[in-house]
Design a protein around this motif. Structure first.
Motif, PDB file in Angstrom:
ATOM      1  N   VAL A 324       0.825  -1.219   0.000  1.00 45.25           N
ATOM      2  CA  VAL A 324       0.000   0.000   0.000  1.00 45.25           C
ATOM      3  C   VAL A 324       0.855   1.264   0.000  1.00 45.25           C
ATOM      4  O   VAL A 324       0.338   2.357   0.189  1.00 45.25           O
ATOM      5  CB  VAL A 324      -0.962   0.026   1.213  1.00 45.25           C
ATOM      6  N   ARG A 327      -0.196   3.922  -2.718  1.00 48.35           N
ATOM      7  CA  ARG A 327      -1.527   4.466  -2.424  1.00 48.35           C
ATOM      8  C   ARG A 327      -1.487   5.394  -1.214  1.00 48.35           C
ATOM      9  O   ARG A 327      -2.103   6.461  -1.205  1.00 48.35           O
ATOM     10  CB  ARG A 327      -2.509   3.324  -2.184  1.00 48.35           C
ATOM     11  N   ASN A 388      -7.323   1.755   2.621  1.00 48.65           N
ATOM     12  CA  ASN A 388      -8.236   1.517   1.500  1.00 48.65           C
ATOM     13  C   ASN A 388      -9.562   2.264   1.653  1.00 48.65           C
ATOM     14  O   ASN A 388     -10.233   2.547   0.662  1.00 48.65           O
ATOM     15  CB  ASN A 388      -8.498   0.022   1.346  1.00 48.65           C
ATOM     16  N   GLU A 393     -11.913   1.392  -3.175  1.00 45.30           N
ATOM     17  CA  GLU A 393     -10.904   0.454  -3.637  1.00 45.30           C
ATOM     18  C   GLU A 393     -10.955   0.255  -5.146  1.00 45.30           C
ATOM     19  O   GLU A 393      -9.961  -0.163  -5.755  1.00 45.30           O
ATOM     20  CB  GLU A 393     -11.088  -0.899  -2.932  1.00 45.30           C
ATOM     21  N   ASP A 396      -7.962   2.635  -8.910  1.00 47.98           N
ATOM     22  CA  ASP A 396      -6.581   2.161  -8.809  1.00 47.98           C
ATOM     23  C   ASP A 396      -5.650   3.340  -8.536  1.00 47.98           C
ATOM     24  O   ASP A 396      -6.058   4.504  -8.537  1.00 47.98           O
ATOM     25  CB  ASP A 396      -6.157   1.399 -10.069  1.00 47.98           C
ATOM     26  N   ASN A 397      -4.377   3.037  -8.312  1.00 48.42           N
ATOM     27  CA  ASN A 397      -3.419   4.067  -7.911  1.00 48.42           C
ATOM     28  C   ASN A 397      -3.272   5.172  -8.951  1.00 48.42           C
ATOM     29  O   ASN A 397      -3.155   6.357  -8.609  1.00 48.42           O
ATOM     30  CB  ASN A 397      -2.051   3.429  -7.643  1.00 48.42           C
ATOM     31  N   LEU A 400      -6.357   7.324  -8.798  1.00 45.76           N
ATOM     32  CA  LEU A 400      -6.332   8.081  -7.549  1.00 45.76           C
ATOM     33  C   LEU A 400      -5.336   9.224  -7.626  1.00 45.76           C
ATOM     34  O   LEU A 400      -5.615  10.346  -7.195  1.00 45.76           O
ATOM     35  CB  LEU A 400      -5.981   7.149  -6.382  1.00 45.76           C
TER      36      LEU A 400
END
Length: 471
Positions: A324, A327, A388, A393, A396-397, A400
Motif C-alpha cells: 500500500v 496508495r 483503502n 478500492e 486504482d493508484n 487516484l
C-alpha cells in the motif's frame, strides 16, 4: 595523518500493544504508551544524558580538535520530544559548538530502501527536514537504517543529492580491501562511502565489559596504539555504533565513559585527528569504487538483511506492508502517515526472526517469532483497511493519483485567487485612505472662513443702521 570518525545513532523502538484479531475495525490505536515512556526515559537517564554530557566535557577540554557525528530517526525524535526533551536540548547545545555533525537517515528507521524508491526518498527527506529544523543545517551525508547498503541504494542516495553515505565494512563486500579508505558507489561515482571498522567498533559497543574477551580490559592508550600501528596509508578510521552502547549495552559501571573521554588525549599524542563524515568526504579522494550488488548491513555475523527478511513470515509482513506504499503516499493523510512511520520501523520485523544471533534480542511482549508475526499482522490488517477506506478500492493508484492531482491543482488555484482577492482588497483600502484627506480639506477651509464672513455681515448691518438714522 590518520583521522578518526566517531558516529553514534539514536533510535527508539515504538512498542506495539497486544492487538487481537477481534480488535480489527474497532481499535485504530496500536501502541503501548506506558512502555514507550518507560523505555525512553530509562535509556535517556542511563545512557543518552551521561554520554552527551561526557561529549560536552570533551569538546570543552579539547575544543575544535574533537569532533563527532550523530543521526536520529524521526520516530526516535518524536519519543524524545514527548518523554525526554532534555536529550534534544543537550544535542542542540552540542550543535552550537561547531564540533558535531548531524546526518540524514530514514524517518521511520524502516526498510523502505529495499521496497519502494519513492517511499525511501520521502522517508529520508522528511527526517532531513527535521534535522534542519532542530540544528539549522541540511544533512549532506546519509546513513541508512542499520547501515543497509547496496549499489542501487547508493545510486538513490546520490540522486537525492548526498555527498557521502555510511555503510558496513563487511568482509564479504570488501574482500582483500581495507575499510580504512574512502571509496565511491559503483553506480554513482560522486557518492563517497565511509566504511565502518567492524572490530574497532564492536570492541567498544559489544565486547568492552566482557571479562571473557581476550582484549579485556581495554584501555584508551592500547586502543589508540592499535590504530597507530596500522599501515601509514590507511588514514580513515570509522567507528560507528548506537549511542545506547554507552550505558546500556556497556553499563556505566564498566567505566565506558572514562574510556571514551581518554581517547582524544591519546590520539593527539600519536598525531591523529578527529573528523566528521562531511569533512572526510570533502577532503579525501576516493581510492576506487566498491561493488556491492547484494545488500549488506551491520547486523549479525552475515552482515546482510536476513535478520529482517530471512523467513517467510517476515517476507509476508514486509510485502503486505509495502503493497500500500504508493496508495498511502498519494493519499497523504496525516494520521495514517504517522502510523505508517511507526509500522515501517525495522524492529517490527526483527522480532519475527527465527535465526540465532550473537547479540541478545529482547522481544518485549512477544513470546516467540510467531507471536510477533500474529500481532503485527492483526495491526496491519486494520491499518490497510483504513488506507483503502480513504478512497474507494475500485479506484486504482493511477486514477487516484490523477484525481488527487486535480484536487490539488484546484486547491492551488483557489489559494492563488484568494491571495489575489486579498491583494486587491489591500489596494482598494490604500486608495480609499489616500482619497479621504482630500475630501476633508475643503471642509476645513470653509470652517476657517466662517468667522470672517460673520464679521463682514455684522459690519455691513452696522453701516446700514447708521445711514437710516441720518435720514
Amino acid at each position: 595523518m590518520k583521522t578518526i570518525c566517531l558516529y553514534f545513532e539514536i533510535h527508539q523502538i515504538i512498542h506495539l500493544k497486544r492487538y487481537r484479531f477481534f480488535d480489527i475495525g474497532t481499535d485504530h490505536y496500536y501502541y503501548d504508551d506506558f512502555e514507550n515512556e518507560r523505555s525512553i526515559s530509562d535509556i535517556a537517564e542511563r545512557s543518552y544524558m551521561p554520554a552527551l554530557n561526557a561529549f560536552q566535557e570533551m569538546i570543552k577540554e579539547h575544543g575544535k580538535y574533537f569532533k563527532l557525528a550523530f543521526s536520529l530517526s524521526g520516530v526516535g525524535i518524536e519519543q524524545l520530544e514527548m518523554h525526554a526533551p532534555q536529550v534534544l536540548a543537550k544535542l542542540q547545545e552540542l550543535n552550537e559548538t561547531g564540533c558535531v555533525e548531524f546526518l540524514a537517515e530514514p524517518y521511520s528507521h524502516g526498510l523502505s530502501a529495499l521496497a519502494n524508491e519513492e517511499t525511501f526518498a520521502a522517508d529520508v527527506k522528511k527526517q532531513a527536514k527535521k534535522m534542519k529544523e532542530y540544528f539549522g543545517k541540511q544533512p549532506t551525508v546519509l546513513r541508512n537504517s542499520s547501515l543497509i547498503y547496496s549499489d542501487d541504494i547508493g545510486a538513490q542516495a546520490a540522486a537525492m543529492g548526498f555527498k557521502g553515505m555510511l555503510t558496513e565494512g563487511a568482509k564479504h563486500a570488501l574482500g582483500w580491501k581495507s575499510p580504512h579508505y574512502v571509496y565511491n558507489c559503483a553506480m554513482a561515482p560522486n557518492l563517497k562511502l565511509l566504511l565502518r571498522d567492524v572490530d574497532l567498533s564492536d570492541d567498544i559497543s559489544l565486547r568492552f565489559n566482557n571479562s571473557d574477551w581476550d582484549g579485556y580490559p581495554l584501555f584508551a592508550d592500547t586502543y589508540i596504539n592499535r590504530i597507530a600501528s596500522m599501515p601509514a596509508d590507511e588514514q580513515v578510521i570509522n567507528i560507528f555504533m548506537e549511542l545506547s552502547a554507552l550505558g546500556i549495552a556497556q553499563p556505566l559501571s564498566s567505566n565506558i565513559l572514562e574510556f571514551i573521554k581518554a581517547l582524544p588525549a591519546c590520539a593527539k599524542e600519536r598525531g591523529m585527528t578527529f573528523s566528521t563524515p562531511t569533512e572526510i568526504c570533502m577532503k579525501m579522494n576516493s581510492v576506487g569504487s566498491l561493488d556491492v550488488p547484494d545488500t549488506l548491513s551491520w547486523v549479525d555475523e552475515e552482515r546482510d538483511v536476513s535478520c529482517w527478511l530471512g523467513n517467510p513470515m517476515q517476507r509476508e509482513a514486509f510485502n503486505k506492508l509495502y503493497s500500500v506504499a504508493d496508495r498511502l503516499r498519494i493519499a497523504n493523510d496525516p494520521r495514517i502517515n504517522q502510523d505508517w512511520d511507526y509500522l515501517q520501523a525495522s524492529n517490527n520485523f526483527r522480532f519475527m526472526t527465527t535465526k540465532p544471533s550473537n547479540v541478545g534480542l529482547d522481544r518485549g511482549i512477544y513470546t516467540s517469532p510467531f507471536d510477533a508475526f500474529t500481532n503485527y499482522m492483526n495491526i496491519l490488517g486494520d491499518f490497510i483497511n483504513r488506507v483503502n477506506s480513504l478512497y474507494p478500492e475500485e479506484i486504482d493508484n493511477e486514477e487516484l493519483n490523477s484525481l488527487l492531482t486535480t484536487i490539488k491543482n484546484q486547491g492551488d488555484e483557489i489559494e492563488m485567487k484568494d491571495k489575489e482577492i486579498d491583494r486587491l482588497k489591500a489596494k482598494v483600502a490604500k486608495m480609499q485612505a489616500e482619497e479621504k484627506p482630500a475630501e476633508e480639506a475643503p471642509k476645513a477651509k470653509k470652517t476657517t472662513r466662517k468667522p470672517a464672513a460673520k464679521k463682514a455681515t455684522a459690519a455691513k448691518t452696522k453701516k446700514k443702521t447708521e445711514a437710516e438714522k441720518k435720514d
